[in-house]
Design a protein around this motif. Structure first.
Motif, PDB file in Angstrom:
ATOM      1  N   GLN A   1       0.874  -1.348   0.026  1.00 33.82           N
ATOM      2  CA  GLN A   1      -0.116  -0.032  -0.154  1.00 33.82           C
ATOM      3  C   GLN A   1       1.001   1.313  -0.210  1.00 33.82           C
ATOM      4  O   GLN A   1       2.011   1.223   0.283  1.00 33.82           O
ATOM      5  CB  GLN A   1      -1.108  -0.036   1.315  1.00 33.82           C
ATOM      6  CG  GLN A   1      -1.970  -1.101   1.166  1.00 33.82           C
ATOM      7  CD  GLN A   1      -3.003  -1.116   1.993  1.00 33.82           C
ATOM      8  OE1 GLN A   1      -2.618  -0.893   3.481  1.00 33.82           O
ATOM      9  NE2 GLN A   1      -3.967  -1.265   1.975  1.00 33.82           N
TER      10      GLN A   1
ATOM     11  N   VAL B   1      -7.215   8.207   0.339  1.00 35.77           N
ATOM     12  CA  VAL B   1      -7.656   6.894   0.705  1.00 35.77           C
ATOM     13  C   VAL B   1      -8.826   6.489  -0.651  1.00 35.77           C
ATOM     14  O   VAL B   1      -9.421   7.528  -1.111  1.00 35.77           O
ATOM     15  CB  VAL B   1      -8.555   6.812   2.049  1.00 35.77           C
ATOM     16  CG1 VAL B   1      -7.559   6.659   3.121  1.00 35.77           C
ATOM     17  CG2 VAL B   1      -9.680   7.481   2.015  1.00 35.77           C
TER      18      VAL B   1
ATOM     19  N   ARG C   1     -11.984   3.747  -1.821  1.00 35.21           N
ATOM     20  CA  ARG C   1     -13.098   2.759  -1.588  1.00 35.21           C
ATOM     21  C   ARG C   1     -13.228   1.674  -2.621  1.00 35.21           C
ATOM     22  O   ARG C   1     -13.724   2.205  -3.705  1.00 35.21           O
ATOM     23  CB  ARG C   1     -14.589   3.607  -1.204  1.00 35.21           C
ATOM     24  CG  ARG C   1     -15.631   2.517  -0.885  1.00 35.21           C
ATOM     25  CD  ARG C   1     -16.656   3.471  -0.487  1.00 35.21           C
ATOM     26  NE  ARG C   1     -17.266   3.913  -1.698  1.00 35.21           N
ATOM     27  CZ  ARG C   1     -18.543   4.686  -1.712  1.00 35.21           C
ATOM     28  NH1 ARG C   1     -18.967   5.338  -0.564  1.00 35.21           N
ATOM     29  NH2 ARG C   1     -18.868   5.113  -2.780  1.00 35.21           N
TER      30      ARG C   1
ATOM     31  N   LEU D   1     -15.366   0.022   2.968  1.00 36.19           N
ATOM     32  CA  LEU D   1     -14.900   1.046   3.878  1.00 36.19           C
ATOM     33  C   LEU D   1     -13.356   1.495   2.830  1.00 36.19           C
ATOM     34  O   LEU D   1     -12.819   0.724   2.343  1.00 36.19           O
ATOM     35  CB  LEU D   1     -14.390   0.482   5.090  1.00 36.19           C
ATOM     36  CG  LEU D   1     -15.836   0.285   6.040  1.00 36.19           C
ATOM     37  CD1 LEU D   1     -15.320  -0.220   7.366  1.00 36.19           C
ATOM     38  CD2 LEU D   1     -16.582   1.524   6.160  1.00 36.19           C
ATOM     39  N   TYR D   2     -13.109   2.720   3.240  1.00 31.68           N
ATOM     40  CA  TYR D   2     -11.831   3.356   2.465  1.00 31.68           C
ATOM     41  C   TYR D   2     -10.414   2.628   2.941  1.00 31.68           C
ATOM     42  O   TYR D   2     -10.660   2.117   4.220  1.00 31.68           O
ATOM     43  CB  TYR D   2     -11.960   4.870   2.917  1.00 31.68           C
ATOM     44  CG  TYR D   2     -12.769   5.567   1.939  1.00 31.68           C
ATOM     45  CD1 TYR D   2     -12.417   6.141   0.718  1.00 31.68           C
ATOM     46  CD2 TYR D   2     -14.066   5.694   2.437  1.00 31.68           C
ATOM     47  CE1 TYR D   2     -13.477   6.732  -0.160  1.00 31.68           C
ATOM     48  CE2 TYR D   2     -15.053   6.435   1.505  1.00 31.68           C
ATOM     49  CZ  TYR D   2     -14.647   6.938   0.405  1.00 31.68           C
ATOM     50  OH  TYR D   2     -15.598   7.569  -0.308  1.00 31.68           O
ATOM     51  N   GLN D   3      -9.473   2.720   2.219  1.00 33.10           N
ATOM     52  CA  GLN D   3      -8.281   2.035   2.762  1.00 33.10           C
ATOM     53  C   GLN D   3      -7.271   2.901   1.853  1.00 33.10           C
ATOM     54  O   GLN D   3      -7.523   3.667   0.773  1.00 33.10           O
ATOM     55  CB  GLN D   3      -8.288   0.589   2.237  1.00 33.10           C
ATOM     56  CG  GLN D   3      -8.602   0.565   0.830  1.00 33.10           C
ATOM     57  CD  GLN D   3      -8.734  -1.035   0.619  1.00 33.10           C
ATOM     58  OE1 GLN D   3      -9.094  -1.981   1.541  1.00 33.10           O
ATOM     59  NE2 GLN D   3      -8.722  -1.623  -0.724  1.00 33.10           N
TER      60      GLN D   3
ATOM     61  N   LEU E   1     -10.381   9.430  10.358  1.00 33.24           N
ATOM     62  CA  LEU E   1     -10.059   7.873   9.561  1.00 33.24           C
ATOM     63  C   LEU E   1     -11.272   7.028  10.384  1.00 33.24           C
ATOM     64  O   LEU E   1     -11.417   6.220   9.498  1.00 33.24           O
ATOM     65  CB  LEU E   1      -8.665   7.437  10.162  1.00 33.24           C
ATOM     66  CG  LEU E   1      -7.595   8.326   9.683  1.00 33.24           C
ATOM     67  CD1 LEU E   1      -6.260   7.907   9.727  1.00 33.24           C
ATOM     68  CD2 LEU E   1      -7.562   7.890   7.771  1.00 33.24           C
TER      69      LEU E   1
ATOM     70  N   HIS F   1     -14.501   6.616   8.423  1.00 33.89           N
ATOM     71  CA  HIS F   1     -14.375   6.049   6.938  1.00 33.89           C
ATOM     72  C   HIS F   1     -13.659   4.750   6.797  1.00 33.89           C
ATOM     73  O   HIS F   1     -13.768   4.210   5.716  1.00 33.89           O
ATOM     74  CB  HIS F   1     -13.840   7.075   6.089  1.00 33.89           C
ATOM     75  CG  HIS F   1     -14.592   8.515   5.880  1.00 33.89           C
ATOM     76  ND1 HIS F   1     -15.832   8.592   5.404  1.00 33.89           N
ATOM     77  CD2 HIS F   1     -14.420   9.480   6.762  1.00 33.89           C
ATOM     78  CE1 HIS F   1     -16.163  10.031   5.713  1.00 33.89           C
ATOM     79  NE2 HIS F   1     -15.451  10.329   6.260  1.00 33.89           N
ATOM     80  N   CYS F   2     -12.978   4.363   7.729  1.00 30.94           N
ATOM     81  CA  CYS F   2     -11.921   3.225   7.587  1.00 30.94           C
ATOM     82  C   CYS F   2     -12.436   2.265   8.578  1.00 30.94           C
ATOM     83  O   CYS F   2     -12.943   2.502   9.626  1.00 30.94           O
ATOM     84  CB  CYS F   2     -10.476   3.729   7.661  1.00 30.94           C
ATOM     85  SG  CYS F   2     -10.017   4.735   6.441  1.00 30.94           S
TER      86      CYS F   2
ATOM     87  N   MET G   1      -7.594  -0.711   9.567  1.00 27.89           N
ATOM     88  CA  MET G   1      -6.911   0.377   8.593  1.00 27.89           C
ATOM     89  C   MET G   1      -6.748   1.660   9.286  1.00 27.89           C
ATOM     90  O   MET G   1      -5.414   2.410   8.843  1.00 27.89           O
ATOM     91  CB  MET G   1      -7.779   0.365   7.229  1.00 27.89           C
ATOM     92  CG  MET G   1      -7.388   1.267   6.212  1.00 27.89           C
ATOM     93  SD  MET G   1      -5.808   0.635   5.262  1.00 27.89           S
ATOM     94  CE  MET G   1      -6.210  -0.918   4.903  1.00 27.89           C
ATOM     95  N   ALA G   2      -7.543   2.172   9.918  1.00 26.11           N
ATOM     96  CA  ALA G   2      -7.090   3.631  10.510  1.00 26.11           C
ATOM     97  C   ALA G   2      -6.024   3.323  11.472  1.00 26.11           C
ATOM     98  O   ALA G   2      -5.082   4.480  11.393  1.00 26.11           O
ATOM     99  CB  ALA G   2      -8.469   3.835  11.462  1.00 26.11           C
TER     100      ALA G   2
END
Length: 170
Positions: free
Chosen positions: A18, A30, A32, A39-41, A131, A134-135, A139-140
């Motif tokens: 990543q 991030v 989606r 969820l976002y990453q 974070l 949304h994550c 991930m956050a």
């Protein structure tokens, strides 16, 4: 030789790569995915057979965002345990891709109307305070630890986003 491992059929380990990209307002890019928990990453994906981790991180960043900033150093290695029926055990390597202007255009893959299935459908620039909204939790944590590693000029060893303390330092 380890008697619990078949050398002809070793257990699989996913290798993910990543990219941490920041804009000049200090926000983190991030994306989606259109699959899973949605969820976002961080932008990224799996390393292909025979591909170097660093090459995989750069390839995935270009494929998912169109960005081509120079790759910086390794920030974190995050180990994810196997979840039978869901995914194999894995290691994710997060690399620093520096800072881009906030006005930088992001190009998601396979835009709607192309006839191709889209792997991603949105992106955001997030502050670290946003974070959790949304994550996924891991991930956050991974993103925050990547930011910390960047700031402290170190590399962190993580387990599902949590710092693994070195042996003897509990």
């Amino acid at each position: 030789m380890h008697k619990d491992i078949d050398p002809d059929n070793p257990p699989p380990t996913r290798v993910g790569c990543q990219s941490l990209v920041r804009n000049d307002r200090g926000e983190i890019l991030v994306v989606r995915p259109t699959y899973g928990d949605r969820l976002y990453q961080l932008p990224g994906g799996h390393r292909h057979r025979g591909e170097r981790r660093t090459a995989a991180a750069s390839r995935e960043l270009v494929e998912e965002t169109g960005l081509t900033p120079p790759r910086g150093r390794l920030l974190v290695v995050d180990e994810i345990d196997e979840r039978p029926g869901v995914h194999t055990a894995g290691l994710t390597f997060v690399y620093d891709y520096g800072t881009v202007p906030a006005s930088t255009a992001i190009r998601l893959p396979a835009p709607p109307g192309t006839g191709e299935p889209s792997e991603l459908d949105a992106y955001l620039w997030l502050s670290t305070d946003a974070l959790d909204e949304h994550c996924a939790d891991y991930m956050a944590k991974r993103i925050r630890m990547s930011e910390r590693a960047r700031t402290e000029e170190t590399v962190f060893d993580l387990l599902r986003g949590d710092l693994i303390e070195p042996e003897g330092q509990h």
